[in-house]
Design a protein around this motif. Structure first.
Motif, mmCIF file in Angstrom:
data_model
loop_
_atom_site.group_PDB
_atom_site.id
_atom_site.type_symbol
_atom_site.label_atom_id
_atom_site.label_comp_id
_atom_site.label_asym_id
_atom_site.label_seq_id
_atom_site.Cartn_x
_atom_site.Cartn_y
_atom_site.Cartn_z
ATOM 1 N N GLY A 191 9.219 12.303 1.335
ATOM 2 C CA GLY A 191 8.960 12.632 -0.114
ATOM 3 C C GLY A 191 7.354 12.595 -0.365
ATOM 4 N N VAL A 192 6.482 11.972 0.149
ATOM 5 C CA VAL A 192 5.156 12.266 0.026
ATOM 6 C C VAL A 192 4.747 13.529 0.518
ATOM 7 C CG1 VAL A 192 2.884 11.649 1.097
ATOM 8 C CG2 VAL A 192 4.486 9.839 0.316
ATOM 9 N N ASP A 193 5.335 14.079 1.570
ATOM 10 C CA ASP A 193 5.101 15.323 1.944
ATOM 11 C C ASP A 193 5.437 16.348 0.956
ATOM 12 O OD1 ASP A 193 4.012 14.341 4.127
ATOM 13 O OD2 ASP A 193 5.505 14.795 5.464
ATOM 14 N N HIS A 194 6.616 16.018 0.367
ATOM 15 C CA HIS A 194 7.347 17.140 -0.616
ATOM 16 C C HIS A 194 6.518 17.029 -1.925
ATOM 17 C CE1 HIS A 194 11.416 18.510 -2.679
ATOM 18 N NE2 HIS A 194 10.452 19.291 -2.719
ATOM 19 N N VAL A 195 6.013 15.856 -2.273
ATOM 20 C CA VAL A 195 5.140 15.958 -3.461
ATOM 21 C C VAL A 195 3.927 16.609 -3.318
ATOM 22 C CG1 VAL A 195 3.750 14.447 -4.920
ATOM 23 C CG2 VAL A 195 6.149 13.580 -4.282
ATOM 24 N N LEU A 196 3.277 16.261 -2.305
ATOM 25 C CA LEU A 196 1.980 17.160 -2.088
ATOM 26 C C LEU A 196 2.291 18.532 -1.676
ATOM 27 C CD1 LEU A 196 0.369 14.401 0.322
ATOM 28 C CD2 LEU A 196 -0.228 15.240 -1.986
ATOM 29 N N GLU A 197 3.337 18.927 -1.213
ATOM 30 C CA GLU A 197 3.589 20.562 -1.347
ATOM 31 C C GLU A 197 3.965 21.280 -2.767
ATOM 32 O OE1 GLU A 197 7.184 21.108 0.801
ATOM 33 O OE2 GLU A 197 6.570 20.371 2.955
ATOM 34 N N LEU A 198 4.222 20.324 -3.728
ATOM 35 C CA LEU A 198 4.775 20.964 -5.016
ATOM 36 C C LEU A 198 3.728 20.701 -6.110
ATOM 37 C CD1 LEU A 198 8.564 19.656 -5.259
ATOM 38 C CD2 LEU A 198 7.513 21.877 -4.736
ATOM 39 N N ALA A 199 3.069 19.364 -5.877
ATOM 40 C CA ALA A 199 2.085 18.946 -7.124
ATOM 41 C C ALA A 199 0.743 19.960 -7.138
ATOM 42 C CB ALA A 199 1.445 17.888 -6.583
ATOM 43 N N SER A 200 0.589 20.553 -8.430
ATOM 44 C CA SER A 200 -0.296 21.434 -8.821
ATOM 45 C C SER A 200 -1.441 20.639 -9.475
ATOM 46 C CB SER A 200 0.093 22.351 -9.907
ATOM 47 O OG SER A 200 0.611 21.785 -11.112
ATOM 48 N N ARG A 201 -1.416 19.247 -9.853
ATOM 49 C CA ARG A 201 -2.490 18.425 -10.136
ATOM 50 C C ARG A 201 -2.520 17.374 -9.349
ATOM 51 N NH1 ARG A 201 -1.745 17.792 -16.381
ATOM 52 N NH2 ARG A 201 -3.865 18.042 -16.321
ATOM 53 N N PRO A 202 -3.708 16.646 -9.363
ATOM 54 C CA PRO A 202 -4.347 15.501 -8.284
ATOM 55 C C PRO A 202 -3.229 14.376 -8.666
ATOM 56 C CG PRO A 202 -6.142 16.484 -9.460
ATOM 57 C CD PRO A 202 -5.063 17.084 -10.276
ATOM 58 N N VAL A 203 -2.886 13.818 -7.653
ATOM 59 C CA VAL A 203 -1.924 12.701 -7.489
ATOM 60 C C VAL A 203 -2.947 11.487 -7.203
ATOM 61 C CG1 VAL A 203 0.046 13.950 -6.587
ATOM 62 C CG2 VAL A 203 -1.650 12.653 -4.890
ATOM 63 N N ILE A 204 -2.363 10.101 -7.154
ATOM 64 C CA ILE A 204 -3.030 8.805 -6.746
ATOM 65 C C ILE A 204 -2.081 8.067 -5.745
ATOM 66 C CG2 ILE A 204 -2.207 7.883 -9.048
ATOM 67 C CD1 ILE A 204 -4.928 6.271 -8.934
ATOM 68 N N ALA A 205 -2.414 7.447 -4.980
ATOM 69 C CA ALA A 205 -1.964 6.311 -4.217
ATOM 70 C C ALA A 205 -2.497 5.040 -4.649
ATOM 71 C CB ALA A 205 -1.948 6.633 -2.578
ATOM 72 N N THR A 206 -1.762 4.509 -5.618
ATOM 73 C CA THR A 206 -2.215 3.188 -6.239
ATOM 74 C C THR A 206 -2.461 2.152 -5.114
ATOM 75 O OG1 THR A 206 -0.076 2.641 -7.093
ATOM 76 C CG2 THR A 206 -1.543 3.938 -8.588
ATOM 77 N N HIS A 207 -1.608 2.048 -4.246
ATOM 78 C CA HIS A 207 -1.948 0.898 -3.319
ATOM 79 C C HIS A 207 -1.302 1.096 -1.694
ATOM 80 C CE1 HIS A 207 1.867 0.212 -5.230
ATOM 81 N NE2 HIS A 207 2.221 -0.845 -4.514
ATOM 82 N N SER A 208 -1.841 1.878 -1.136
ATOM 83 C CA SER A 208 -1.690 2.419 0.008
ATOM 84 C C SER A 208 -2.737 2.072 1.104
ATOM 85 C CB SER A 208 -1.199 3.666 0.156
ATOM 86 O OG SER A 208 0.387 3.775 -0.642
ATOM 87 N N SER A 209 -2.380 1.886 2.511
ATOM 88 C CA SER A 209 -3.457 1.696 3.375
ATOM 89 C C SER A 209 -3.234 2.693 4.607
ATOM 90 C CB SER A 209 -3.547 0.302 3.899
ATOM 91 O OG SER A 209 -4.057 -0.406 2.899
ATOM 92 N N ALA A 210 -3.868 2.594 5.707
ATOM 93 C CA ALA A 210 -3.877 3.749 6.867
ATOM 94 C C ALA A 210 -2.934 3.387 7.826
ATOM 95 C CB ALA A 210 -5.508 3.695 7.431
ATOM 96 N N ARG A 211 -1.909 4.338 8.037
ATOM 97 C CA ARG A 211 -0.787 4.057 8.850
ATOM 98 C C ARG A 211 -1.428 4.248 10.512
ATOM 99 N NH1 ARG A 211 5.386 5.746 8.165
ATOM 100 N NH2 ARG A 211 6.347 4.728 9.832
ATOM 101 N N ALA A 212 -2.663 4.726 10.668
ATOM 102 C CA ALA A 212 -3.120 4.819 12.090
ATOM 103 C C ALA A 212 -3.764 3.652 12.436
ATOM 104 C CB ALA A 212 -4.297 5.950 11.792
#
Length: 350
Positions: A191-212
């Motif tokens: 879903g994240v990938d899908h949003v970033l494919e479609l979004a024409s405006r900047p998004v925010i991740a309000t509380h996410s850290s690094a999976r690496a």
């Protein structure tokens, strides 16, 4: 509680500090209606002031007990609580709908409050309700929590590999039309990938850290961090200890995530989204009961000194100790989120 050194404390006071995820509305609405404003003033406002918080995003999170039938009613109740606590503490806070209002609040020495929906269970497929909620002051929204909604799958459903549903795609388009910022935190990986494919405006991740650094489905991969940066968005690191490390619940592990986000996404795309679980649970869990376990994670595990907003100056001190320049620290503390809000909060699509 441990306090920051004088140099760090001074930088912290001079900087705009933005917290993009504090569930304090859950604590407020657990009280009788006539106590909402006073409880906020007595319990939470001192902490926000002690932590130097200038911009506070207030998520509307609906407990499972209200879903699905009571979700919209509780959503409206929590939005009303935000308006009442703002009106009852107008000398100290202001509920803001766009970047200009955020700036005006800061100029007045007040904390700028911004309303957000966490998973939007009261909306479901009726995406036209997003505009209704926008009229009530909501300016940020996500489409899922851990599980499945009519709009998208949360990160706990990653094995399904699901993108946004048809209604979810419509919700994203509606949010961009009315000026509501899309929050990718809690959304499933596809879903994240899908949003970033479609979004024409900047998004925010309000509380996410690094999976690496911590391979947990609630965190974002390096590819997602890069794509969020390319979108112009900001990723705000989550302080919840089990999302940072398997067992080493220390401030250094939090700083590791901040530095990783800065290295991968770029310094201008990093912010803070603490998600102070310990303080909220203390206000909402009866003494008789154990802290709940969510997705196999105990909610009574936290970073010492960062149980609540008052500990935020420790983050400034830790970054300075790692050799960060003052200006770079200030950008992560809130400068990047402030820029994002000035550019996009409440602005309709052209």
């Amino acid at each position: 509680m441990t306090t920051a050194t004088s140099d760090a404390a001074g930088l912290h006071r001079r900087s705009v500090v933005a917290d993009t995820h504090n569930d304090l509305l859950c604590a407020v609405t657990a009280r009788p209606v006539d106590q909402w404003a006073a409880f906020f003033r007595e319990r939470w406002l001192p902490q926000l002031l002690a932590g130097g918080v200038d911009v506070q995003v207030l998520p509307v999170f609906i407990d499972d007990t209200y879903r699905p039938e009571g979700a919209l009613r509780q959503t409206l109740r929590m939005i009303e609580a935000a308006h009442r606590l703002a009106a009852g503490n107008a000398d100290a806070v202001r509920l803001c709908g766009d970047g200009a209002e955020v700036d005006a609040a800061l100029d007045d020495g007040r904390i700028a409050l911004v309303l957000a929906l966490e998973s939007a269970p009261g909306v479901a497929e009726d995406v036209e309700l997003l505009e209704t909620l926008y009229r009530l002051g909501v300016r940020i929204a996500s489409l899922a929590h851990f599980g499945r909604t009519p709009l998208a799958d949360g990160s706990g459903e990653d094995a399904a590999g699901s993108r946004l549903t048809r209604a979810g795609v419509a919700a994203l388009a509606e949010m961009e039309r009315i000026g509501m910022m899309f929050d990718i935190s809690h959304l499933g990986a596809a879903g994240v990938d899908h949003v970033l494919e479609l979004a024409s405006r900047p998004v925010i991740a309000t509380h996410s850290s690094a999976r690496a650094l911590r391979d947990h489905h609630r965190n974002l991969t390096d590819d997602q961090l890069k794509a969020t940066a390319a979108n112009g968005g900001v990723v705000c690191v989550n302080f919840f200890a089990p999302f940072l490390h398997e067992h080493d619940y220390t401030l250094d592990r939090l700083v590791d995530h901040i530095e990783h986000l800065a290295d991968v996404a770029g310094l201008e795309h990093v912010g803070l989204g603490p998600d102070f679980v310990q303080e909220v649970m203390a206000d909402t869990t009866p003494p008789c009961c154990a802290h709940p376990v969510i997705e196999g994670v105990r909610t009574d595990q936290f970073l010492p000194g960062l149980e609540g907003p008052a500990g935020l100056p420790l983050v400034t001190e830790a970054l300075l100790r790692r050799g960060w320049a003052d200006g770079d620290v200030a950008r992560v503390l809130g400068g990047n989120v402030l820029r994002l809000f000035r550019d996009g909060l409440g602005k309709t699509a052209s």
